[in-house]
Design an enzyme around this catalytic site. Structure first.
Site, short mmCIF file in Angstrom:
data_model
loop_
_atom_site.label_atom_id
_atom_site.label_comp_id
_atom_site.label_asym_id
_atom_site.label_seq_id
_atom_site.Cartn_x
_atom_site.Cartn_y
_atom_site.Cartn_z
CG HIS A 126 -2.13 -0.90 0.91
ND1 HIS A 126 -2.19 -2.17 1.36
CD2 HIS A 126 -3.23 -0.71 0.15
CE1 HIS A 126 -3.30 -2.74 0.92
NE2 HIS A 126 -3.95 -1.87 0.18
CB CYS A 155 -10.36 -1.04 -8.47
SG CYS A 155 -10.74 -2.17 -7.14
CG ASP A 211 -5.92 -8.00 -1.14
OD1 ASP A 211 -4.88 -8.39 -0.58
OD2 ASP A 211 -6.51 -6.96 -0.83
CD GLU A 253 -10.32 -7.03 -1.92
OE1 GLU A 253 -9.28 -6.52 -2.33
OE2 GLU A 253 -11.03 -6.50 -1.06
C1 PEP Z 1 -6.85 -4.92 -4.50
O1 PEP Z 1 -6.72 -5.76 -3.61
O2 PEP Z 1 -6.59 -5.15 -5.70
C2 PEP Z 1 -7.33 -3.56 -4.18
C3 PEP Z 1 -7.63 -2.71 -5.13
O3 PEP Z 1 -7.42 -3.23 -2.87
P1 PEP Z 1 -6.13 -2.88 -1.99
O4 PEP Z 1 -4.95 -2.78 -2.90
O5 PEP Z 1 -6.42 -1.61 -1.27
O6 PEP Z 1 -6.04 -4.05 -1.06
MG MG Z 2 -7.54 -5.40 -1.66
#
Ligand code: PEP
Ligand code: MG
Length: 539
Positions: free
Chosen positions: A188, A501, A454, A430
């Site tokens: 992140h 996403c 994820d 995810e």
């Molecule tokens: C993902 O898991 O692809 C996602 C968009 O959420 P995050 O990266 O915040 O876990």
């Molecule tokens: Mg995620």
């Protein structure tokens, strides 16, 4: 000149002074003392300094985050004078003849535990305040600084690693770039750096030593090279590169304001991902058609206490209003795993990515969830908002979350508070489980957004935080592509739209595959929007 090679995770060039991120260390030794009266005097003097710091913070923060939030510092100041807090410390110094730092640490921990075990939610949440007051007092007593992200000058910030909550606290105007000894491309922190448009390099190793602090450095976020005391030729070639990057960006301008279409006219929605209200500026500049993922948990990170309903409402309303009718998909809280927040007092887990995170926390702490949902629904009266639940892996989880949302709608209606009752509710796909049962989930959701970050780690059993296993983590793995294809087909059979996403959505090598699969939307970091629109136009 020293040249350090790492992995570039957020492009761009930065030149500036290298500054090491300071964290206060609260390693407190148990020291015996003979002059207890002198030690108590030292404690009172530190208490006075801490009170003055808190007064100043209350004043300056009232302007930045509003009076209601700044009240927290006032509460901390009062706690310092409270006999429930102070008396046990004084008693311990006198009876056990230990130094003030140790007495504050031990008595603070005891009081914080007592708060954490209380039934009342409000009182439980005060445990984090006690911890914070104790940390401040120890910092003053021991002369160590509290966390700070550089002084007034903008710098290249270096550290062994940056946690998401540290990244969330940075004053962006003072951080030119990030350089870390460790880290993972999919973490992140890396995502955050990209969203904020801050160049970043991870994995520079131990050679990025604090001894290099204060030296002039140049960082290339694309090649992953950090130059310490760069030669004039290096600086000149980086300047050339910077100019080239600007030219490339200018070429992309021809795609601004255009719809996102393939050559045969297939339309794809191109949305952007954000982590905070301030990222909206980058979204508007990027020409994204909406916000496909607002990582709302970043409102919870880098704070000392839960953000209340009004603070959240203000943030969501601002984003929704600034997007002027374009859709804003607000993902509900995704705390846990790498995104840790002290005041949540989450259990220490062996495998936090497989543990208490995201929707699991919301379903076990419904009050917390309701507060966030109330804030989102209230914001829905001001624009085009949608709700998205993360980490769903079972239909029952989705139904439980939807029941809580229904309860929130009823309460708002009874209180005559305006909101949009038709706010769409979607989910993230995810986990492999959710992709496999996407036919069942599609009957209960208004849309799907595939979180490939994820989905990849859970499908390939490969920790996204662990750069050492990167070679075992083929992001184009057939298993992931099959799960995405299955999800798209099931969504379309049920008549709902589906997007991506996660970071894979911005991978130009897969754009054609995604278009052929029939994905309706791609949501990526703002800086990728125009280049992705060009890529789609070529298909
Ligand atoms: C993902 O898991 O692809 C996602 C968009 O959420 P995050 O990266 O915040 O876990
Ligand atoms: Mg995620």
């Amino acid at each position: 000149m020293i040249t350090l090679q790492g992995k570039g995770v957020s492009g761009g060039i930065a030149v500036g002074r290298l500054s090491f991120f300071e964290r206060s260390s609260f390693v407190v030794e148990k020291k015996s003392i003979s002059d207890t009266a002198g030690e108590i005097q030292r404690l009172y003097a530190a208490k006075q300094t801490a009170s003055e710091q808190l007064d100043e913070l209350a004043n300056t923060m009232a302007e930045k985050i509003g009076k209601e939030n700044a009240l927290l510092f006032e509460i901390h100041r009062m706690m310092l004078d409270d006999s429930d807090y102070l008396d046990p410390i004084l008693k311990m110094i006198e009876s056990q003849r230990v130094c003030a730092e140790y007495a504050v640490l031990e008595c603070g921990k005891q009081l914080s535990r007592e708060f954490a075990e209380m039934d009342d939610v409000y009182m439980r949440e005060r445990a984090a305040d006690v911890d914070d007051v104790s940390k401040r007092l120890i910092a003053v007593l021991s002369g160590t600084q509290r966390d700070s992200a550089a002084g007034n000058e903008a710098v290249i910030l270096a550290s062994n690693d940056f946690s998401p909550s540290e990244t969330a606290q940075f004053d962006r105007s003072r951080v030119l770039a990030l350089a870390a000894q460790q880290g993972a491309a999919n973490s992140h922190t890396a995502i955050f750096a990209r969203t904020m448009g801050i160049p970043a390099i991870i994995g520079l190793g131990a050679s990025l030593a604090p001894g290099l602090g204060d030296k002039l450095a140049a960082l290339d976020g694309e090649t992953g090279v950090l130059y310490i005391e760069p030669d004039p030729e290096v600086l000149a070639s980086l300047e050339e590169k910077r100019k080239r990057l600007i030219e490339e960006r200018q070429e992309l301008e021809q795609f601004r304001g255009k719809p996102t279409l393939t050559r045969s006219g297939q339309r794809i929605k191109l949305f952007a991902n954000i982590g905070s209200v301030t990222d909206v500026e980058a979204v508007l500049a990027s020409d994204a058609e909406g916000i496909g993922l607002f990582r709302s948990e970043f409102l919870y990170l880098g704070r000392e206490d839960y953000p209340g309903e009004d603070i959240q409402y203000e943030s969501y309303r601002k984003v929704v209003e600034e997007m002027k009718g374009r859709q804003v998909i607000i993902r509900t809280l995704d705390i846990g795993a790498d995104k840790q927040v002290d005041y949540f007092h989450l259990p220490t887990e062996e495998n936090p990515a497989l543990g208490m995170r995201a929707i699991r926390i919301c379903l076990t702490r419904p009050q917390l969830f309701e507060t966030q949902l109330r804030a989102i629904y209230r914001a829905s009266a001001h624009g085009n908002a949608a709700i998205m639940f993360p980490m769903i892996s079972d239909v029952e989880e989705l139904l439980r979350a939807k029941r809580i949302a229904a309860h929130v709608r009823e309460a708002l209606a009874a209180e005559q508070i305006p909101f949009n009752p038709d706010t769409p509710i979607g989910i993230m796909i995810e986990t492999p489980a959710s992709a496999i049962i996407s036919d069942l989930l599609a009957k209960e959701a208004d849309f799907f957004s595939i979180g490939t970050n994820d989905l990849t780690q859970y499908t390939l059993a490969a920790d996204r935080q662990n750069e050492a296993i990167r070679e075992f983590c083929n992001t184009h793995h057939e298993a992931i592509l099959r799960l995405i294809r299955m999800t798209v087909e099931n969504a379309h059979k049920a008549g709902i739209w589906v997007g991506i996403c996660g970071m894979l959505g911005a991978d130009p090598e897969l754009t054609q595959t995604f278009v052929e699969m029939g994905l309706d939307e791609l949501s990526v970091e703002p800086s990728y929007i125009l280049s992705l629109r060009r890529r789609i136009a070529e298909i």
